[in-house]
Motif scaffolding. Sequence first.
Motif, PDB file in Angstrom:
ATOM      1  N   ALA A  24       0.843  -1.207   0.000  1.00 60.82           N
ATOM      2  CA  ALA A  24       0.000   0.000   0.000  1.00 60.82           C
ATOM      3  C   ALA A  24       0.873   1.250   0.000  1.00 60.82           C
ATOM      4  O   ALA A  24       0.581   2.226  -0.713  1.00 60.82           O
ATOM      5  CB  ALA A  24      -0.922  -0.008   1.215  1.00 60.82           C
ATOM      6  N   ALA A  25       1.960   1.236   0.783  1.00 67.69           N
ATOM      7  CA  ALA A  25       2.879   2.379   0.816  1.00 67.69           C
ATOM      8  C   ALA A  25       3.565   2.567  -0.533  1.00 67.69           C
ATOM      9  O   ALA A  25       3.780   3.693  -0.988  1.00 67.69           O
ATOM     10  CB  ALA A  25       3.922   2.177   1.908  1.00 67.69           C
ATOM     11  N   LEU A  26       3.881   1.465  -1.189  1.00 67.82           N
ATOM     12  CA  LEU A  26       4.491   1.528  -2.521  1.00 67.82           C
ATOM     13  C   LEU A  26       3.508   2.120  -3.519  1.00 67.82           C
ATOM     14  O   LEU A  26       3.861   2.974  -4.343  1.00 67.82           O
ATOM     15  CB  LEU A  26       4.913   0.135  -2.964  1.00 67.82           C
ATOM     16  CG  LEU A  26       5.508  -0.001  -4.369  1.00 67.82           C
ATOM     17  CD1 LEU A  26       6.799   0.795  -4.495  1.00 67.82           C
ATOM     18  CD2 LEU A  26       5.762  -1.463  -4.711  1.00 67.82           C
ATOM     19  N   ARG A  27       2.248   1.688  -3.441  1.00 71.30           N
ATOM     20  CA  ARG A  27       1.227   2.159  -4.372  1.00 71.30           C
ATOM     21  C   ARG A  27       0.908   3.639  -4.157  1.00 71.30           C
ATOM     22  O   ARG A  27       0.779   4.405  -5.117  1.00 71.30           O
ATOM     23  CB  ARG A  27      -0.039   1.321  -4.207  1.00 71.30           C
ATOM     24  CG  ARG A  27      -1.194   1.745  -5.121  1.00 71.30           C
ATOM     25  CD  ARG A  27      -2.360   0.778  -5.063  1.00 71.30           C
ATOM     26  NE  ARG A  27      -2.860   0.585  -3.713  1.00 71.30           N
ATOM     27  CZ  ARG A  27      -2.706  -0.533  -3.006  1.00 71.30           C
ATOM     28  NH1 ARG A  27      -2.046  -1.552  -3.503  1.00 71.30           N
ATOM     29  NH2 ARG A  27      -3.191  -0.624  -1.780  1.00 71.30           N
ATOM     30  N   GLU A  28       0.792   4.062  -2.918  1.00 70.02           N
ATOM     31  CA  GLU A  28       0.312   5.415  -2.619  1.00 70.02           C
ATOM     32  C   GLU A  28       1.416   6.463  -2.620  1.00 70.02           C
ATOM     33  O   GLU A  28       1.179   7.608  -2.990  1.00 70.02           O
ATOM     34  CB  GLU A  28      -0.403   5.409  -1.260  1.00 70.02           C
ATOM     35  CG  GLU A  28      -1.697   4.588  -1.274  1.00 70.02           C
ATOM     36  CD  GLU A  28      -2.179   4.225   0.118  1.00 70.02           C
ATOM     37  OE1 GLU A  28      -1.652   4.821   1.099  1.00 70.02           O
ATOM     38  OE2 GLU A  28      -3.069   3.361   0.237  1.00 70.02           O
ATOM     39  N   ALA A  29       2.613   6.086  -2.189  1.00 66.54           N
ATOM     40  CA  ALA A  29       3.679   7.074  -2.077  1.00 66.54           C
ATOM     41  C   ALA A  29       4.957   6.687  -2.815  1.00 66.54           C
ATOM     42  O   ALA A  29       5.908   7.463  -2.844  1.00 66.54           O
ATOM     43  CB  ALA A  29       3.997   7.314  -0.599  1.00 66.54           C
ATOM     44  N   GLY A  30       4.985   5.492  -3.412  1.00 63.59           N
ATOM     45  CA  GLY A  30       6.186   5.052  -4.113  1.00 63.59           C
ATOM     46  C   GLY A  30       7.325   4.674  -3.190  1.00 63.59           C
ATOM     47  O   GLY A  30       8.489   4.666  -3.599  1.00 63.59           O
ATOM     48  N   ASP A  31       7.006   4.372  -1.915  1.00 61.82           N
ATOM     49  CA  ASP A  31       8.037   4.049  -0.933  1.00 61.82           C
ATOM     50  C   ASP A  31       8.573   2.628  -1.153  1.00 61.82           C
ATOM     51  O   ASP A  31       7.828   1.657  -1.084  1.00 61.82           O
ATOM     52  CB  ASP A  31       7.478   4.158   0.491  1.00 61.82           C
ATOM     53  CG  ASP A  31       7.141   5.591   0.862  1.00 61.82           C
ATOM     54  OD1 ASP A  31       7.679   6.502   0.209  1.00 61.82           O
ATOM     55  OD2 ASP A  31       6.348   5.796   1.804  1.00 61.82           O
TER      56      ASP A  31
END
Length: 350
Positions: free
Chosen positions: A168-175
Amino acid sequence: MKPQSPVIESEALLHDIRELIEDSRSRLAVTVNSALTLLYWNIGRRIHTEVLKGERAEYGEQIVATLAKQLETSYGRGFSGKNLRHMLRFAESFPDANIVSTLSRQLAWSHFLELIYLKDPLQRDFYTQMCAQERWSVRRLRERKDTLLFERTALSRQPDEVLSAELAALREAGDITPSLVLKDPYILDFLGLKDRYLEKDLEDAILRELENFLLELGAGFTFVARQKRLQIDNDDFYIDLLFYNRRLKRLVAIDLKLGDFKAADKGQMELYLRWLAKYEQEPGEASPLGIILCSGKKQEQIELLELDQTGIHVAEYLTELPPKAVLQQKLHEAIRNSRQRLGDVQVEED
Protein backbone atom coordinates in the motif's frame (compact mmCIF):
# COMPACT_ATOMS: atom_id res chain seq x y z
CA MET A 1 25.55 39.61 -38.56
CA LYS A 2 25.76 36.98 -41.27
CA PRO A 3 22.38 35.24 -41.72
CA GLN A 4 22.18 31.49 -41.05
CA SER A 5 22.28 29.12 -43.96
CA PRO A 6 18.81 28.03 -45.12
CA VAL A 7 20.02 24.43 -44.86
CA ILE A 8 20.90 24.84 -41.15
CA GLU A 9 17.59 26.60 -40.43
CA SER A 10 15.74 23.85 -42.28
CA GLU A 11 17.47 21.10 -40.25
CA ALA A 12 16.65 22.82 -36.96
CA LEU A 13 13.03 23.28 -38.04
CA LEU A 14 12.77 19.65 -39.10
CA HIS A 15 14.22 18.50 -35.75
CA ASP A 16 11.71 20.62 -33.79
CA ILE A 17 8.75 19.38 -35.81
CA ARG A 18 9.84 15.77 -35.47
CA GLU A 19 10.00 16.21 -31.68
CA LEU A 20 6.49 17.66 -31.68
CA ILE A 21 5.17 14.74 -33.75
CA GLU A 22 6.88 12.09 -31.59
CA ASP A 23 5.70 13.72 -28.38
CA SER A 24 2.12 13.91 -29.66
CA ARG A 25 2.25 10.28 -30.81
CA SER A 26 3.48 9.16 -27.39
CA ARG A 27 0.75 11.09 -25.57
CA LEU A 28 -1.86 9.82 -28.01
CA ALA A 29 -0.71 6.22 -27.50
CA VAL A 30 -1.02 6.62 -23.72
CA THR A 31 -4.49 8.12 -24.10
CA VAL A 32 -5.67 5.38 -26.45
CA ASN A 33 -4.22 2.63 -24.24
CA SER A 34 -5.86 4.13 -21.16
CA ALA A 35 -9.24 4.45 -22.90
CA LEU A 36 -9.13 0.85 -24.17
CA THR A 37 -8.08 -0.50 -20.78
CA LEU A 38 -10.93 1.32 -19.05
CA LEU A 39 -13.35 0.12 -21.72
CA TYR A 40 -12.28 -3.50 -21.16
CA TRP A 41 -12.61 -3.08 -17.40
CA ASN A 42 -16.09 -1.57 -17.70
CA ILE A 43 -17.20 -4.35 -20.03
CA GLY A 44 -15.83 -6.92 -17.59
CA ARG A 45 -17.56 -5.26 -14.64
CA ARG A 46 -20.88 -5.14 -16.49
CA ILE A 47 -20.62 -8.84 -17.40
CA HIS A 48 -19.64 -9.64 -13.81
CA THR A 49 -22.73 -7.85 -12.50
CA GLU A 50 -24.93 -9.80 -14.90
CA VAL A 51 -23.27 -13.12 -14.04
CA LEU A 52 -23.96 -12.56 -10.33
CA LYS A 53 -27.66 -12.61 -11.12
CA GLY A 54 -27.40 -16.22 -12.26
CA GLU A 55 -27.55 -19.10 -9.84
CA ARG A 56 -25.77 -21.65 -12.06
CA ALA A 57 -22.04 -21.78 -12.87
CA GLU A 58 -22.73 -22.33 -16.57
CA TYR A 59 -24.85 -19.16 -16.67
CA GLY A 60 -21.75 -16.99 -17.03
CA GLU A 61 -20.47 -19.02 -19.97
CA GLN A 62 -23.83 -18.70 -21.69
CA ILE A 63 -23.75 -14.91 -21.31
CA VAL A 64 -20.19 -14.66 -22.62
CA ALA A 65 -20.90 -16.92 -25.61
CA THR A 66 -24.03 -14.98 -26.56
CA LEU A 67 -22.33 -11.59 -26.22
CA ALA A 68 -19.25 -12.68 -28.16
CA LYS A 69 -21.33 -13.88 -31.10
CA GLN A 70 -23.11 -10.53 -31.34
CA LEU A 71 -20.14 -8.25 -30.58
CA GLU A 72 -17.73 -9.98 -32.95
CA THR A 73 -20.17 -9.40 -35.80
CA SER A 74 -20.30 -5.67 -35.04
CA TYR A 75 -16.80 -4.89 -33.71
CA GLY A 76 -14.44 -7.68 -34.78
CA ARG A 77 -12.29 -10.35 -33.14
CA GLY A 78 -11.24 -8.07 -30.27
CA PHE A 79 -14.53 -9.02 -28.61
CA SER A 80 -14.32 -12.80 -28.98
CA GLY A 81 -15.42 -15.09 -26.20
CA LYS A 82 -11.81 -15.53 -25.07
CA ASN A 83 -11.25 -11.77 -24.85
CA LEU A 84 -14.53 -11.20 -23.03
CA ARG A 85 -13.43 -13.76 -20.45
CA HIS A 86 -10.18 -11.79 -20.06
CA MET A 87 -12.23 -8.65 -19.43
CA LEU A 88 -14.39 -10.44 -16.89
CA ARG A 89 -11.32 -11.72 -15.08
CA PHE A 90 -9.83 -8.20 -15.21
CA ALA A 91 -12.82 -6.71 -13.40
CA GLU A 92 -12.79 -9.51 -10.83
CA SER A 93 -9.04 -9.19 -10.16
CA PHE A 94 -9.02 -5.37 -10.02
CA PRO A 95 -12.34 -4.34 -8.45
CA ASP A 96 -11.30 -0.77 -7.50
CA ALA A 97 -12.18 1.70 -10.28
CA ASN A 98 -9.81 4.41 -8.99
CA ILE A 99 -6.83 2.04 -8.93
CA VAL A 100 -7.65 0.82 -12.45
CA SER A 101 -7.94 4.41 -13.68
CA THR A 102 -4.44 5.21 -12.38
CA LEU A 103 -2.89 1.98 -13.67
CA SER A 104 -4.46 2.42 -17.10
CA ARG A 105 -2.07 5.35 -17.66
CA GLN A 106 0.96 3.30 -16.59
CA LEU A 107 0.41 -0.23 -17.89
CA ALA A 108 -0.66 -1.66 -21.23
CA TRP A 109 -3.48 -4.18 -21.66
CA SER A 110 -0.77 -6.79 -22.31
CA HIS A 111 0.56 -6.18 -18.79
CA PHE A 112 -2.87 -6.82 -17.31
CA LEU A 113 -3.21 -10.07 -19.25
CA GLU A 114 -0.07 -11.27 -17.44
CA LEU A 115 -1.36 -10.11 -14.06
CA ILE A 116 -5.02 -11.08 -13.90
CA TYR A 117 -4.44 -14.83 -13.77
CA LEU A 118 -2.15 -14.68 -10.73
CA LYS A 119 -4.22 -16.34 -8.03
CA ASP A 120 -2.61 -14.77 -4.94
CA PRO A 121 -3.91 -11.16 -4.57
CA LEU A 122 -0.76 -10.04 -2.73
CA GLN A 123 1.47 -11.58 -5.38
CA ARG A 124 -0.60 -9.86 -8.07
CA ASP A 125 -0.40 -6.53 -6.23
CA PHE A 126 3.39 -6.87 -5.92
CA TYR A 127 3.95 -7.44 -9.64
CA THR A 128 1.45 -4.69 -10.51
CA GLN A 129 3.17 -2.10 -8.34
CA MET A 130 6.66 -3.08 -9.47
CA CYS A 131 5.54 -2.84 -13.11
CA ALA A 132 4.19 0.65 -12.53
CA GLN A 133 7.12 1.85 -10.41
CA GLU A 134 9.92 0.37 -12.49
CA ARG A 135 8.22 0.68 -15.90
CA TRP A 136 8.75 -2.95 -16.76
CA SER A 137 8.06 -4.06 -20.29
CA VAL A 138 5.73 -7.03 -20.73
CA ARG A 139 8.77 -9.16 -21.51
CA ARG A 140 10.47 -8.08 -18.28
CA LEU A 141 7.32 -8.87 -16.32
CA ARG A 142 7.20 -12.38 -17.78
CA GLU A 143 10.87 -12.93 -16.91
CA ARG A 144 10.29 -11.76 -13.33
CA LYS A 145 7.31 -14.06 -12.95
CA ASP A 146 9.16 -17.03 -14.48
CA THR A 147 12.05 -16.61 -12.02
CA LEU A 148 9.58 -16.28 -9.11
CA LEU A 149 10.69 -12.80 -8.12
CA PHE A 150 7.89 -12.30 -5.60
CA GLU A 151 8.66 -15.55 -3.80
CA ARG A 152 12.36 -14.61 -3.73
CA THR A 153 11.86 -11.22 -2.07
CA ALA A 154 12.32 -10.78 1.66
CA LEU A 155 8.84 -9.24 1.67
CA SER A 156 7.15 -12.53 0.77
CA ARG A 157 8.42 -14.01 4.06
CA GLN A 158 6.48 -11.42 6.06
CA PRO A 159 2.97 -11.89 7.50
CA ASP A 160 0.14 -10.88 5.18
CA GLU A 161 -0.68 -7.71 7.13
CA VAL A 162 2.93 -6.46 6.87
CA LEU A 163 3.05 -7.41 3.19
CA SER A 164 -0.22 -5.54 2.51
CA ALA A 165 0.98 -2.43 4.35
CA GLU A 166 4.26 -2.24 2.42
CA LEU A 167 2.51 -2.72 -0.92
CA ALA A 168 0.00 0.00 0.00
CA ALA A 169 2.88 2.38 0.82
CA LEU A 170 4.49 1.53 -2.52
CA ARG A 171 1.23 2.16 -4.37
CA GLU A 172 0.31 5.41 -2.62
CA ALA A 173 3.68 7.07 -2.08
CA GLY A 174 6.19 5.05 -4.11
CA ASP A 175 8.04 4.05 -0.93
CA ILE A 176 10.56 1.25 -1.55
CA THR A 177 11.72 -0.71 1.49
CA PRO A 178 14.67 -3.13 1.77
CA SER A 179 12.28 -6.10 1.98
CA LEU A 180 10.93 -5.19 -1.47
CA VAL A 181 14.44 -5.12 -2.94
CA LEU A 182 16.36 -7.87 -1.15
CA LYS A 183 16.02 -11.41 -2.52
CA ASP A 184 16.93 -14.98 -1.71
CA PRO A 185 18.15 -16.68 -3.80
CA TYR A 186 19.70 -14.48 -6.47
CA ILE A 187 19.59 -16.03 -9.94
CA LEU A 188 23.00 -15.58 -11.60
CA ASP A 189 22.64 -18.06 -14.45
CA PHE A 190 23.71 -15.33 -16.91
CA LEU A 191 27.30 -15.48 -15.56
CA GLY A 192 28.05 -18.67 -17.49
CA LEU A 193 30.10 -20.19 -14.67
CA LYS A 194 30.88 -23.92 -14.66
CA ASP A 195 31.06 -26.29 -11.70
CA ARG A 196 34.47 -25.17 -10.50
CA TYR A 197 35.47 -21.54 -10.11
CA LEU A 198 37.27 -19.25 -7.69
CA GLU A 199 35.84 -16.27 -5.81
CA LYS A 200 37.75 -13.98 -8.19
CA ASP A 201 36.13 -15.76 -11.16
CA LEU A 202 32.71 -15.05 -9.65
CA GLU A 203 33.57 -11.38 -9.11
CA ASP A 204 35.04 -11.03 -12.62
CA ALA A 205 31.95 -12.64 -14.16
CA ILE A 206 29.65 -10.27 -12.27
CA LEU A 207 31.56 -7.23 -13.55
CA ARG A 208 31.51 -8.59 -17.11
CA GLU A 209 27.75 -8.99 -16.82
CA LEU A 210 27.21 -5.89 -14.69
CA GLU A 211 24.07 -4.77 -16.50
CA ASN A 212 22.38 -8.13 -15.93
CA PHE A 213 23.61 -8.22 -12.34
CA LEU A 214 22.10 -4.77 -11.69
CA LEU A 215 18.80 -5.98 -13.12
CA GLU A 216 18.87 -8.98 -10.80
CA LEU A 217 19.73 -6.79 -7.80
CA GLY A 218 16.60 -4.78 -8.52
CA ALA A 219 15.30 -1.25 -8.38
CA GLY A 220 17.67 1.70 -8.12
CA PHE A 221 21.11 0.06 -7.87
CA THR A 222 24.22 1.74 -9.28
CA PHE A 223 27.78 0.40 -9.19
CA VAL A 224 30.28 2.26 -6.99
CA ALA A 225 33.46 0.20 -6.56
CA ARG A 226 35.16 -3.17 -6.74
CA GLN A 227 37.46 -4.26 -3.91
CA LYS A 228 36.73 -1.08 -1.97
CA ARG A 229 39.70 -0.53 0.34
CA LEU A 230 39.10 0.20 4.04
CA GLN A 231 42.02 1.28 6.23
CA ILE A 232 41.39 0.51 9.89
CA ASP A 233 44.32 1.09 12.24
CA ASN A 234 47.22 -0.45 10.31
CA ASP A 235 45.15 -3.10 8.55
CA ASP A 236 43.59 -3.10 5.10
CA PHE A 237 40.18 -4.65 4.40
CA TYR A 238 38.38 -4.93 1.06
CA ILE A 239 34.68 -4.94 0.24
CA ASP A 240 34.15 -7.19 -2.78
CA LEU A 241 31.47 -5.01 -4.42
CA LEU A 242 29.99 -1.69 -3.36
CA PHE A 243 26.73 -0.29 -4.75
CA TYR A 244 24.42 2.62 -4.03
CA ASN A 245 20.65 2.35 -4.13
CA ARG A 246 19.01 5.66 -4.99
CA ARG A 247 15.52 4.45 -4.01
CA LEU A 248 16.66 3.31 -0.57
CA LYS A 249 19.18 6.18 -0.33
CA ARG A 250 21.93 4.02 1.12
CA LEU A 251 25.15 2.24 0.29
CA VAL A 252 24.99 -1.53 -0.17
CA ALA A 253 28.08 -3.66 0.43
CA ILE A 254 28.21 -7.13 -1.12
CA ASP A 255 30.51 -9.86 0.16
CA LEU A 256 30.94 -12.93 -2.06
CA LYS A 257 31.40 -16.38 -0.52
CA LEU A 258 32.01 -19.59 -2.46
CA GLY A 259 30.99 -21.87 0.40
CA ASP A 260 28.28 -21.88 3.05
CA PHE A 261 27.61 -18.88 5.28
CA LYS A 262 29.62 -18.94 8.52
CA ALA A 263 28.88 -17.09 11.74
CA ALA A 264 32.22 -15.24 11.45
CA ASP A 265 30.99 -13.63 8.20
CA LYS A 266 28.59 -11.53 10.28
CA GLY A 267 31.41 -9.81 12.20
CA GLN A 268 33.29 -9.04 9.00
CA MET A 269 30.24 -7.44 7.38
CA GLU A 270 29.39 -5.49 10.54
CA LEU A 271 32.89 -3.99 10.42
CA TYR A 272 32.38 -2.96 6.79
CA LEU A 273 29.00 -1.35 7.50
CA ARG A 274 30.25 0.61 10.50
CA TRP A 275 33.22 1.90 8.51
CA LEU A 276 30.94 2.94 5.65
CA ALA A 277 28.56 4.66 8.08
CA LYS A 278 31.44 6.59 9.63
CA TYR A 279 33.38 7.60 6.52
CA GLU A 280 31.15 7.27 3.44
CA GLN A 281 27.54 7.85 4.51
CA GLU A 282 26.29 11.30 3.46
CA PRO A 283 23.83 13.47 5.43
CA GLY A 284 20.26 12.43 4.68
CA GLU A 285 21.24 8.89 3.69
CA ALA A 286 20.05 5.78 5.50
CA SER A 287 22.47 3.39 7.19
CA PRO A 288 24.43 1.12 4.81
CA LEU A 289 23.13 -2.39 4.09
CA GLY A 290 25.15 -5.55 3.69
CA ILE A 291 24.44 -8.53 1.45
CA ILE A 292 26.42 -11.73 2.00
CA LEU A 293 26.07 -13.84 -1.14
CA CYS A 294 26.96 -17.47 -0.51
CA SER A 295 26.43 -20.82 -2.16
CA GLY A 296 24.61 -22.22 0.87
CA LYS A 297 23.35 -21.33 4.35
CA LYS A 298 21.81 -22.86 7.45
CA GLN A 299 18.66 -21.07 8.48
CA GLU A 300 18.89 -21.62 12.24
CA GLN A 301 22.32 -19.98 12.39
CA ILE A 302 20.93 -16.91 10.65
CA GLU A 303 17.92 -16.76 12.97
CA LEU A 304 20.08 -17.08 16.11
CA LEU A 305 22.42 -14.33 14.89
CA GLU A 306 19.38 -12.03 14.33
CA LEU A 307 20.95 -10.66 11.16
CA ASP A 308 17.80 -8.85 10.04
CA GLN A 309 18.22 -6.48 12.98
CA THR A 310 21.78 -5.57 11.97
CA GLY A 311 21.10 -4.54 8.37
CA ILE A 312 22.73 -7.70 7.00
CA HIS A 313 20.98 -9.91 4.46
CA VAL A 314 22.31 -13.43 3.80
CA ALA A 315 21.24 -14.95 0.50
CA GLU A 316 22.19 -17.86 -1.69
CA TYR A 317 23.14 -17.40 -5.33
CA LEU A 318 22.40 -19.88 -8.09
CA THR A 319 24.64 -20.00 -11.15
CA GLU A 320 22.20 -22.36 -12.85
CA LEU A 321 18.44 -21.88 -12.92
CA PRO A 322 16.80 -25.04 -11.52
CA PRO A 323 13.49 -26.37 -12.88
CA LYS A 324 10.71 -23.96 -11.96
CA ALA A 325 8.79 -26.60 -9.98
CA VAL A 326 11.87 -27.39 -7.86
CA LEU A 327 12.58 -23.71 -7.15
CA GLN A 328 8.92 -23.06 -6.43
CA GLN A 329 8.72 -25.89 -3.89
CA LYS A 330 11.88 -24.69 -2.14
CA LEU A 331 10.68 -21.09 -1.97
CA HIS A 332 7.18 -21.96 -0.77
CA GLU A 333 8.71 -24.05 2.01
CA ALA A 334 11.00 -21.14 2.99
CA ILE A 335 8.06 -18.72 3.00
CA ARG A 336 5.95 -21.07 5.09
CA ASN A 337 8.74 -21.61 7.65
CA SER A 338 9.52 -17.90 7.87
CA ARG A 339 5.90 -16.89 8.39
CA GLN A 340 5.45 -19.63 10.98
CA ARG A 341 8.54 -18.42 12.84
CA LEU A 342 7.35 -14.80 12.74
CA GLY A 343 3.94 -15.93 13.97
CA ASP A 344 5.54 -17.76 16.90
CA VAL A 345 7.57 -14.66 17.77
CA GLN A 346 4.41 -12.53 17.71
CA VAL A 347 2.61 -14.97 20.02
CA GLU A 348 5.52 -14.85 22.49
CA GLU A 349 5.51 -11.03 22.45
CA ASP A 350 1.76 -10.96 23.06
